[in-house]
Design an enzyme around this catalytic site. Structure first.
Site, PDB file in Angstrom:
ATOM      1  N   SER A  66      -0.170   2.143  -2.545  1.00 56.71           N
ATOM      2  CA  SER A  66      -1.177   2.479  -3.561  1.00 56.71           C
ATOM      3  C   SER A  66      -1.519   3.957  -3.493  1.00 56.71           C
ATOM      4  O   SER A  66      -1.468   4.569  -2.432  1.00 56.71           O
ATOM      5  CB  SER A  66      -2.444   1.651  -3.289  1.00 56.71           C
ATOM      6  OG  SER A  66      -3.520   2.156  -4.032  1.00 56.71           O
TER       7      SER A  66
ATOM      8  N   TYR B 294      -9.523  -1.488   2.259  1.00 59.57           N
ATOM      9  CA  TYR B 294      -8.317  -1.856   1.475  1.00 59.57           C
ATOM     10  C   TYR B 294      -7.322  -0.693   1.499  1.00 59.57           C
ATOM     11  O   TYR B 294      -6.162  -0.856   1.884  1.00 59.57           O
ATOM     12  CB  TYR B 294      -8.680  -2.194   0.027  1.00 59.57           C
ATOM     13  CG  TYR B 294      -7.496  -2.058  -0.900  1.00 59.57           C
ATOM     14  CD1 TYR B 294      -7.353  -0.929  -1.713  1.00 59.57           C
ATOM     15  CD2 TYR B 294      -6.487  -3.006  -0.913  1.00 59.57           C
ATOM     16  CE1 TYR B 294      -6.240  -0.772  -2.527  1.00 59.57           C
ATOM     17  CE2 TYR B 294      -5.378  -2.848  -1.720  1.00 59.57           C
ATOM     18  CZ  TYR B 294      -5.261  -1.728  -2.523  1.00 59.57           C
ATOM     19  OH  TYR B 294      -4.148  -1.569  -3.308  1.00 59.57           O
TER      20      TYR B 294
ATOM     21  N   LYS C 157      -3.356  -0.060   3.439  1.00 57.97           N
ATOM     22  CA  LYS C 157      -2.122   0.470   2.834  1.00 57.97           C
ATOM     23  C   LYS C 157      -1.637   1.675   3.623  1.00 57.97           C
ATOM     24  O   LYS C 157      -0.465   1.833   3.932  1.00 57.97           O
ATOM     25  CB  LYS C 157      -2.371   0.875   1.374  1.00 57.97           C
ATOM     26  CG  LYS C 157      -2.695  -0.264   0.449  1.00 57.97           C
ATOM     27  CD  LYS C 157      -1.531  -1.260   0.316  1.00 57.97           C
ATOM     28  CE  LYS C 157      -1.793  -2.310  -0.736  1.00 57.97           C
ATOM     29  NZ  LYS C 157      -0.714  -3.320  -0.827  1.00 57.97           N
TER      30      LYS C 157
HETATM   31  C1  WQD Z   1     -10.928   2.942 -12.805  1.00 55.61           C
HETATM   32  C2  WQD Z   1     -12.004   3.831 -13.441  1.00 55.61           C
HETATM   33  C3  WQD Z   1     -14.139   3.660 -12.371  1.00 55.61           C
HETATM   34  C4  WQD Z   1     -14.829  -0.527 -13.545  1.00 55.61           C
HETATM   35  C5  WQD Z   1      -8.575   0.776  -7.664  1.00 55.61           C
HETATM   36  C6  WQD Z   1      -7.855   0.846  -6.350  1.00 55.61           C
HETATM   37  C7  WQD Z   1      -6.380   1.042  -6.584  1.00 55.61           C
HETATM   38  C8  WQD Z   1      -5.868  -0.052  -7.470  1.00 55.61           C
HETATM   39  C9  WQD Z   1      -6.646  -0.039  -8.785  1.00 55.61           C
HETATM   40  C10 WQD Z   1      -4.985  -1.938  -6.235  1.00 55.61           C
HETATM   41  C11 WQD Z   1     -12.882   4.527 -12.415  1.00 55.61           C
HETATM   42  C12 WQD Z   1     -14.202   3.140 -13.806  1.00 55.61           C
HETATM   43  C13 WQD Z   1     -14.257   0.721 -13.378  1.00 55.61           C
HETATM   44  C14 WQD Z   1     -16.025  -0.649 -14.307  1.00 55.61           C
HETATM   45  C15 WQD Z   1     -15.997   1.717 -14.711  1.00 55.61           C
HETATM   46  N1  WQD Z   1      -6.016  -1.314  -6.844  1.00 55.61           N
HETATM   47  N2  WQD Z   1     -14.832   1.816 -13.951  1.00 55.61           N
HETATM   48  N3  WQD Z   1     -16.560   0.486 -14.860  1.00 55.61           N
HETATM   49  O1  WQD Z   1     -10.977   2.429  -8.554  1.00 55.61           O
HETATM   50  O2  WQD Z   1      -9.241   3.796  -9.861  1.00 55.61           O
HETATM   51  O3  WQD Z   1      -8.461   2.012  -8.330  1.00 55.61           O
HETATM   52  O4  WQD Z   1      -8.019  -0.253  -8.450  1.00 55.61           O
HETATM   53  O5  WQD Z   1      -3.862  -1.566  -6.097  1.00 55.61           O
HETATM   54  O6  WQD Z   1      -5.722   0.998  -5.352  1.00 55.61           O
HETATM   55  O7  WQD Z   1      -8.355   1.969  -5.639  1.00 55.61           O
HETATM   56  O8  WQD Z   1      -9.615   1.382 -10.430  1.00 55.61           O
HETATM   57  O9  WQD Z   1     -10.161   0.066 -12.417  1.00 55.61           O
HETATM   58  O10 WQD Z   1     -11.791   0.038 -10.457  1.00 55.61           O
HETATM   59  O11 WQD Z   1     -11.587   2.084 -11.867  1.00 55.61           O
HETATM   60  O12 WQD Z   1     -16.522   2.724 -15.218  1.00 55.61           O
HETATM   61  O13 WQD Z   1     -16.596  -1.761 -14.499  1.00 55.61           O
HETATM   62  O14 WQD Z   1     -12.862   3.021 -14.226  1.00 55.61           O
HETATM   63  O15 WQD Z   1     -15.310   4.408 -12.055  1.00 55.61           O
HETATM   64  O16 WQD Z   1     -13.224   5.803 -12.927  1.00 55.61           O
HETATM   65  P1  WQD Z   1      -9.669   2.501  -9.283  1.00 55.61           P
HETATM   66  P2  WQD Z   1     -10.813   0.795 -11.303  1.00 55.61           P
END
Ligand code: WQD
Length: 336
Positions: A124, A149, A153
């Protein structure tokens, strides 16, 4: 070639099963359904018209795990199985370290015992941690992870690098995903997390279908074009294609080598919201809320190594990602 796919019923695992079967590769599936459903196992066969051996098996159950190697002649493994919710990992670090790391060690010991030395590992972008400039490149230092998490990785990548140095038989691809979203065009497989989604796209999908009231945008004051978080969203089918390319590359490498699987483009939360509204025809009400602890303002991939060495690049647009994600929700509702 026969490939064992751990976590084969999961979001990325199921799409990779389809990609391999459609390219004439034999697979053996395995999952414990902690974050997936048996429906996905059947859906893979429905999409491809092909059956394949599947084991309802937990990688911590060494006896059941070894049975897979005893009953099938495995040539390579794609290892997806693992717990992957960032927020949950902060609450349950011991479960995450035990499951993800011990499970991988069980896999590696079985692979060595049965002389299977080709491995594609589901890593990741989180391994780049907090301290690297963007866009991330594979030769940058990894570590400095901000949650258990991501640390699992990072630790597993380190274990694989050390193993490959000590035992030259190993051929290992470390695939660093950015933000996988979307679904197979059939709408039969897609991202369907249990409970309230942590990730952006499944949360937006639930708002679009009306089961969640509004999206909470975590932060509107970042130093980004529209103030909201920027990420590298990649269609899960592009990601699946990258796994096939990495598998094919293993014969040419010795040791462990990392490849970013991303589009190389940064997209903001609000850009995703607007694209999803256009694709679904549904409004996505939202509020701008405080930042989520641990979030980075922006990250995305330098995807040039995969293009040069794997002859792979992401092709599908944000519009297609949203359209396919929404189609999966619609098809799931129709089948209920
Ligand atoms: C994306 C953007 C949030 C939810 C994580 C893991 C990564 C992978 C994907 C497994 C950010 C914003 C999110 C919400 C929001 N996982 N957001 N409201 O954190 O980039 O990555 O998930 O492999 O390893 O680290 O993904 O989709 O949670 O967030 O505003 O309800 O959307 O702040 O900017 P992230 P995400």
């Amino acid at each position: 070639m026969r490939v064992l796919i751990t976590g084969s019923a999961g979001f990325i695992g199921s799409h990779t099963c389809v990609e391999l079967l459609e390219n004439g590769i034999q697979i053996v599936g395995m999952d414990n359904f902690v974050n997936s459903s048996p429906e996905a196992v059947k859906a893979v066969s429905k999409i491809t018209g092909k059956e394949y051996p599947f084991y309802d098996c937990d990688m911590l159950d060494e006896g059941a795990f070894e049975k897979i190697f005893q009953e099938n002649s495995i040539d390579a493994v794609i290892h997806f199985a693992g717990l992957k919710a960032v927020g949950e990992s902060v609450q349950k670090p011991l479960e995450y370290y035990h499951n993800n790391i011990q499970g991988t060690l069980n896999l590696l010991r079985l692979m060595r015992k049965y002389k299977v030395y080709k491995l594609v590992f589901s890593s990741s972008a989180t391994v780049y941690g907090m301290n690297n400039p963007i866009p991330y490149r594979e030769d940058m230092p990894i570590g400095g992870t901000t949650n258990p998490y991501g640390s699992t990785k990072f630790f597993i990548e380190t274990i694989l690098q050390d193993l490959a140095k000590a035992e030259p038989e190993w051929k290992i691809a470390l695939l660093r995903y950015f933000n996988p979203v979307g679904a197979h065009a059939s709408g039969l497989i897609g991202e369907n997390p249990k409970g309230i989604p942590n990730n952006l796209m499944p949360y937006i999908s639930r708002v679009a279908e009306g089961t969640l009231e509004k999206l909470h945008v975590y932060g509107g004051d970042y130093d980004t074009p529209d103030g909201t978080g920027v990420r590298d969203y990649i269609h899960v089918c592009d990601l699946a294609a990258g796994h096939l390319k990495a598998l094919e590359k293993l014969d040419d490498i010795q040791g462990a080598r990392a490849w970013n699987l991303g589009t190389g483009k940064g997209i903001s939360v609000l850009e995703v919201v607007h694209a999803f509204e256009k694709a679904s025809g549904r409004p996505i009400p939202y509020s701008i809320d405080p930042r989520r602890p641990g979030d980075l303002p922006a990250f995305y991939a330098d995807a040039s190594r995969a293009k040069e060495e794997l002859n792979w690049e992401a092709k599908l647009s944000l519009e297609t990602m949203c359209r396919d994600a929404w189609n999966f929700i619609v098809k799931s509702q129709e089948s209920q």
